[in-house]
Design a protein around this motif. Structure first.
Motif, PDB file in Angstrom:
ATOM      1  N   UNK A 335       1.497  -0.982  -0.095  1.00 40.24           N
ATOM      2  CA  UNK A 335      -0.177  -0.197   0.166  1.00 40.24           C
ATOM      3  C   UNK A 335       0.695   1.689   0.200  1.00 40.24           C
ATOM      4  N   UNK A 336       1.840   1.285   0.613  1.00 37.84           N
ATOM      5  CA  UNK A 336       3.018   2.205   0.524  1.00 37.84           C
ATOM      6  C   UNK A 336       3.225   2.989  -0.683  1.00 37.84           C
ATOM      7  N   UNK A 337       3.510   2.017  -1.857  1.00 40.80           N
ATOM      8  CA  UNK A 337       4.078   1.782  -3.056  1.00 40.80           C
ATOM      9  C   UNK A 337       2.724   2.435  -4.269  1.00 40.80           C
ATOM     10  N   UNK A 338       1.822   3.093  -3.827  1.00 45.58           N
ATOM     11  CA  UNK A 338       0.711   3.013  -4.045  1.00 45.58           C
ATOM     12  C   UNK A 338       0.688   4.314  -5.184  1.00 45.58           C
ATOM     13  N   UNK A 339      -0.388   4.110  -5.747  1.00 42.83           N
ATOM     14  CA  UNK A 339      -0.482   6.005  -6.019  1.00 42.83           C
ATOM     15  C   UNK A 339      -0.543   6.955  -4.625  1.00 42.83           C
ATOM     16  N   UNK A 340      -0.727   6.933  -4.094  1.00 40.43           N
ATOM     17  CA  UNK A 340      -0.259   8.050  -2.217  1.00 40.43           C
ATOM     18  C   UNK A 340      -0.139   6.740  -1.598  1.00 40.43           C
ATOM     19  N   UNK A 341       0.633   7.100  -0.572  1.00 40.45           N
ATOM     20  CA  UNK A 341       1.326   5.637   0.353  1.00 40.45           C
ATOM     21  C   UNK A 341      -0.201   5.617   0.709  1.00 40.45           C
ATOM     22  N   UNK A 342      -0.709   4.576   0.684  1.00 40.90           N
ATOM     23  CA  UNK A 342      -2.409   4.757   1.229  1.00 40.90           C
ATOM     24  C   UNK A 342      -2.848   3.820   2.296  1.00 40.90           C
ATOM     25  N   UNK A 343      -1.283   3.637   3.243  1.00 40.55           N
ATOM     26  CA  UNK A 343      -2.200   3.520   4.814  1.00 40.55           C
ATOM     27  C   UNK A 343      -1.962   5.539   5.491  1.00 40.55           C
TER      28      UNK A 343
END
Ligand code: S3P
Length: 425
Positions: A335-343
């Motif tokens: 999740x940390x390397x998606x479009x944003x850090x989604x966490x």
């Protein structure tokens, strides 16, 4: 956005699947003959894929959600005279690199400020090991990237990450390599590339977590009908489950088991959901889903389930705020390397609305039974964060102001129109 919905009622046909739409353009471009695509997702990400392939010399006609792609085989791709701009799309850049890895020419690739932060060595390293020359900022880690394809040799690649983008990129390179190329994943990820390769007449060997192709295959154009995107449907599934007085029917949703973790989670949390599978043609399973307002309970979400719902975690976090008991999400470092850090974005934005949610190293812990208030929130340019916050506003007692809501057009340009049609005010 107006406070408190009085229920979501009626039916929606969500737009075409983003992952499948990208792949339809890519396979169509490297196959021989005219591929037609119906229910193509004309969102910004998939339009970036079309634009890149046009710059590579492929003729692509688009009319709304219909495409015609004139493929001349992979040898028909031409050195681009312009930079290839992938916009916000990780799938475009990573899969395209796999295709370009075996082409005897140079290309430069850039994207937006979010793409510039996303790790590329997960594909550039294995592609370089196969024989491509790739360079970029910070030793090839980030865009701008440049690639000169080479004579490729097949590899056996044990991927350290469960990523369909990594798997697909290497398989596209493998189709051009000498000998066999196999990818072994740590957990099963979406298998649209494998399915579509077979639709285009190609061969792929799948054995558990290992996927193998042989180089030099000739692909033949086909007609593709893209199912509705279960990742887009997820926003309406959660909306109906958490909003009182709701009953929604979602039509023609893709039910590929590598994507339906969200349906498993809804069932495990006790949602009032019915899945009505329709057809299983040779490509992708599809069906209708009926969902009603639900009494939910908190659960743990971890392990092999994570890749099957990776894009749905933002909206699952919202769902969990309305359950009875705590929900724990683990094993989701990706999740940390998606479009944003989604966490970070999920935790920060839901906290602003009044949720009790805590970030952990590889996920989050969400307290159930929260009352959401309202306030100023921001998508941070991340389409799925934007849609999650718009759905949250349906149950907020006060007004919600959403900054950068335009990011939603990346995967669901008609999101607000569809929501307005089923939202009882
Ligand atoms: C995608 C794979 C996933 C997903 C992305 C689309 C694809 O990314 O998050 O939205 O189409 O292959 P990863 O492969 O990085 O997990």
């Amino acid at each position: 956005m107006h406070p408190k919905s009085k229920g979501l009622r009626g039916s929606i046909a969500v737009p075409g699947d983003k992952s499948i739409s990208h792949r339809s353009v890519m396979f169509g471009a490297i196959a021989h003959g005219t591929t037609t695509v119906q229910h193509f997702l004309a969102g910004e990400d998939c339009l970036s894929t079309i634009s890149c392939f046009r710059k590579l010399g492929v003729t692509i006609e688009q009319e709304g959600d219909r495409l015609q792609i004139i493929g001349k085989g992979i040898d028909g791709l031409r050195e681009p005279s312009e930079v290839l701009d992938v916009g916000n799309s990780g799938t475009t850049i990573r899969l395209l690199l796999g295709i370009l890895a075996g082409r005897p020419f140079h290309a430069s690739l850039v994207g937006d400020s979010s793409i510039a932060k996303r790790p590329m060595t997960r594909v550039t390293r294995p592609l370089a090991a196969m024989g491509a020359s790739i360079d970029g900022r910070n030793k090839g880690e980030f865009t701008p990237l440049s690639i000169r394809g080479g004579h490729l040799t097949g590899i056996e690649y044990k991927s350290p990450v469960a990523s369909a983008q990594v798997k697909s990129s290497i398989l596209f390179a493998g189709l051009q390599a000498e000998g066999e190329t196999s990818v072994i994943e740590p957990s099963k990820t979406r298998d649209h590339t494998e399915r579509m390769l077979q639709q285009f007449g190609g061969n792929v060997d799948i054995d558990g977590l290992s996927v193998k192709v042989t180089g030099g295959q000739q692909l033949k154009a086909v007609n593709i009908d893209v199912p509705g995107d279960v990742s887009s449907a997820a926003f309406f599934l959660v909306a109906a489950a958490i909003t009182p007085n709701s009953e929604l029917v979602l039509h023609n949703v893709g039910l590929n088991p590598t994507r339906t973790g969200i349906l498993d989670v809804l069932e495990q949390m006790g949602a009032d959901i019915k899945i009505l599978p329709k057809k299983e043609d040779n490509a992708e399973p599809v069906g209708d889903i009926i969902i009603k307002t639900s009494a939910l309970k908190g659960i743990e979400i971890s392990g092999d389930l994570i890749p099957r719902l990776i894009d749905e975690i933002p909206v699952i976090a919202l769902l969990a705020t309305q359950a009875n008991g705590t929900t724990v999400i683990k094993d989701a470092h990706e999740l940390k390397v998606k479009e944003t850090n989604r966490i970070d974005t999920v935790v920060n934005e839901l906290t602003k609305l009044g949720a009790e949610i805590e970030a952990t190293e590889d996920g989050m812990i969400i307290a159930g039974g929260s009352t959401l208030n309202g306030g100023h929130v921001d998508s941070h340019g991340d389409h799925r964060i934007g849609m999650m916050l718009a759905i949250a506003s349906l149950i907020c007692s006060g007004e919600v102001n959403l900054a950068e809501s335009e990011a939603i057009a990346v995967s669901y340009p008609a999101f607000f129109e569809d929501l307005a049609r089923v939202n009882v005010q």
